[in-house]
Design a protein around this motif. Sequence first.
Motif, short mmCIF file in Angstrom:
data_model
loop_
_atom_site.label_atom_id
_atom_site.label_comp_id
_atom_site.label_asym_id
_atom_site.label_seq_id
_atom_site.Cartn_x
_atom_site.Cartn_y
_atom_site.Cartn_z
N TYR A 255 0.81 -1.21 0.00
CA TYR A 255 0.00 0.00 0.00
C TYR A 255 0.84 1.27 0.00
CZ TYR A 255 -4.06 -2.92 0.49
OH TYR A 255 -5.03 -3.87 0.25
N GLY A 256 2.12 1.14 -0.39
CA GLY A 256 2.96 2.33 -0.51
C GLY A 256 2.58 3.13 -1.75
N LYS A 257 3.07 4.36 -1.81
CA LYS A 257 2.81 5.20 -2.98
C LYS A 257 3.71 4.79 -4.12
CE LYS A 257 1.19 9.25 -0.53
NZ LYS A 257 1.35 10.69 -0.32
N GLY A 258 3.13 4.72 -5.32
CA GLY A 258 3.92 4.37 -6.48
C GLY A 258 3.05 3.92 -7.64
N ILE A 259 3.69 3.19 -8.55
CA ILE A 259 3.05 2.74 -9.79
C ILE A 259 3.20 1.22 -9.89
CG2 ILE A 259 3.26 2.80 -12.33
CD1 ILE A 259 2.09 5.37 -11.21
N TYR A 260 2.18 0.58 -10.40
CA TYR A 260 2.21 -0.85 -10.70
C TYR A 260 2.39 -0.97 -12.21
CZ TYR A 260 0.55 -1.44 -5.97
OH TYR A 260 0.44 -1.42 -4.60
N ALA A 261 3.49 -1.56 -12.64
CA ALA A 261 3.83 -1.65 -14.06
C ALA A 261 3.78 -3.09 -14.53
CB ALA A 261 5.22 -1.07 -14.30
N CYS A 262 3.63 -3.28 -15.82
CA CYS A 262 3.62 -4.61 -16.43
C CYS A 262 4.98 -5.27 -16.22
CB CYS A 262 3.30 -4.50 -17.92
SG CYS A 262 3.38 -6.07 -18.81
N ALA A 263 4.97 -6.50 -15.74
CA ALA A 263 6.21 -7.25 -15.52
C ALA A 263 6.85 -7.66 -16.84
CB ALA A 263 5.95 -8.48 -14.66
N GLY A 264 6.09 -7.61 -17.93
CA GLY A 264 6.62 -8.00 -19.23
C GLY A 264 7.29 -6.88 -19.99
N CYS A 265 6.73 -5.67 -19.89
CA CYS A 265 7.26 -4.57 -20.72
C CYS A 265 7.44 -3.26 -19.96
CB CYS A 265 6.35 -4.36 -21.92
SG CYS A 265 4.76 -3.63 -21.53
N ASN A 266 7.17 -3.25 -18.66
CA ASN A 266 7.37 -2.07 -17.80
C ASN A 266 6.38 -0.93 -18.03
OD1 ASN A 266 9.64 -3.21 -16.45
ND2 ASN A 266 10.87 -2.72 -18.26
N LEU A 267 5.32 -1.14 -18.79
CA LEU A 267 4.33 -0.08 -19.00
C LEU A 267 3.60 0.20 -17.69
CD1 LEU A 267 2.78 1.75 -21.06
CD2 LEU A 267 1.11 -0.10 -21.20
N PRO A 268 3.55 1.45 -17.23
CA PRO A 268 2.76 1.77 -16.03
C PRO A 268 1.28 1.47 -16.28
CG PRO A 268 4.30 3.54 -16.52
CD PRO A 268 4.31 2.61 -17.72
N LEU A 269 0.69 0.69 -15.37
CA LEU A 269 -0.70 0.22 -15.53
C LEU A 269 -1.68 0.86 -14.55
CD1 LEU A 269 0.20 -3.57 -15.81
CD2 LEU A 269 -0.44 -2.05 -17.71
N PHE A 270 -1.28 0.90 -13.27
CA PHE A 270 -2.15 1.38 -12.21
C PHE A 270 -1.36 2.25 -11.25
CE2 PHE A 270 -3.94 -2.68 -13.55
CZ PHE A 270 -5.27 -2.37 -13.73
N SER A 271 -2.03 3.26 -10.72
CA SER A 271 -1.45 4.10 -9.68
C SER A 271 -1.87 3.55 -8.32
CB SER A 271 -1.97 5.53 -9.84
OG SER A 271 -1.68 6.28 -8.67
N SER A 272 -1.00 3.70 -7.34
CA SER A 272 -1.34 3.27 -5.98
C SER A 272 -2.55 4.02 -5.44
CB SER A 272 -0.14 3.46 -5.05
OG SER A 272 0.23 4.82 -4.99
N GLN A 273 -2.85 5.19 -6.00
CA GLN A 273 -4.01 5.97 -5.55
C GLN A 273 -5.34 5.26 -5.84
OE1 GLN A 273 -3.24 9.60 -7.68
NE2 GLN A 273 -2.23 10.52 -5.90
N THR A 274 -5.35 4.31 -6.79
CA THR A 274 -6.59 3.61 -7.14
C THR A 274 -6.64 2.20 -6.55
OG1 THR A 274 -5.75 2.72 -9.23
CG2 THR A 274 -6.78 4.92 -9.29
N LYS A 275 -5.64 1.83 -5.75
CA LYS A 275 -5.59 0.48 -5.17
C LYS A 275 -6.48 0.43 -3.93
CE LYS A 275 -2.37 -3.21 -4.13
NZ LYS A 275 -2.89 -3.75 -2.91
N PHE A 276 -7.14 -0.71 -3.74
CA PHE A 276 -7.96 -0.91 -2.55
C PHE A 276 -7.93 -2.38 -2.15
CE2 PHE A 276 -10.81 -1.74 -6.05
CZ PHE A 276 -11.67 -2.73 -5.61
N ASN A 277 -8.28 -2.65 -0.91
CA ASN A 277 -8.30 -4.02 -0.41
C ASN A 277 -9.68 -4.61 -0.70
OD1 ASN A 277 -8.10 -6.45 0.86
ND2 ASN A 277 -7.64 -5.61 2.89
#
Length: 164
Positions: free
Chosen positions: A75-97
Amino acid sequence: MKKRLFLQAGAATVSIAWLSRYLPGRPTVMAASKDVFEITKSEEEWRKILTPAQFEVLRKHGTERAHTSPLDKQYGKGIYACAGCNLPLFSSQTKFNSGTGWPSFSDPIKGAIATSVDNSLFASRIEVHCHRCGGHLGHVFDDGPAPTGKRYCMNGVAMKFIAG
């Protein structure tokens, strides 16, 4: 008696899930233009750069077991990127449990994902892919939080977290 029925139903469900990868109706990924992704590699090239678990999910439409990804509780601040090509996919601001055992997001980064219809498991679902390399990420459901009402239920192994 109830315990035996429960165990039989559970075994049948697991069997169907495992066998579904071999059934017709697997999703086809549609690229942004002419069915070609910006990043394309042969199966051998993907195997060289991905771990076996990443390859199974990203390239073979697999699913990691629930509650196994460290990204589920990240739940830290940052970006979730594709493990295959490094494209940023999701921001931590939109993550939820979501409580599902997989990392869940309410909204992707604009233009980061593509979707297709997945008719496996005897149901129709919307499969989520990386827009750049076509890697399978997970599925999107209509039971997420406001304001989007969406739950992008992603495989943690298909992504990497970049703090920042």
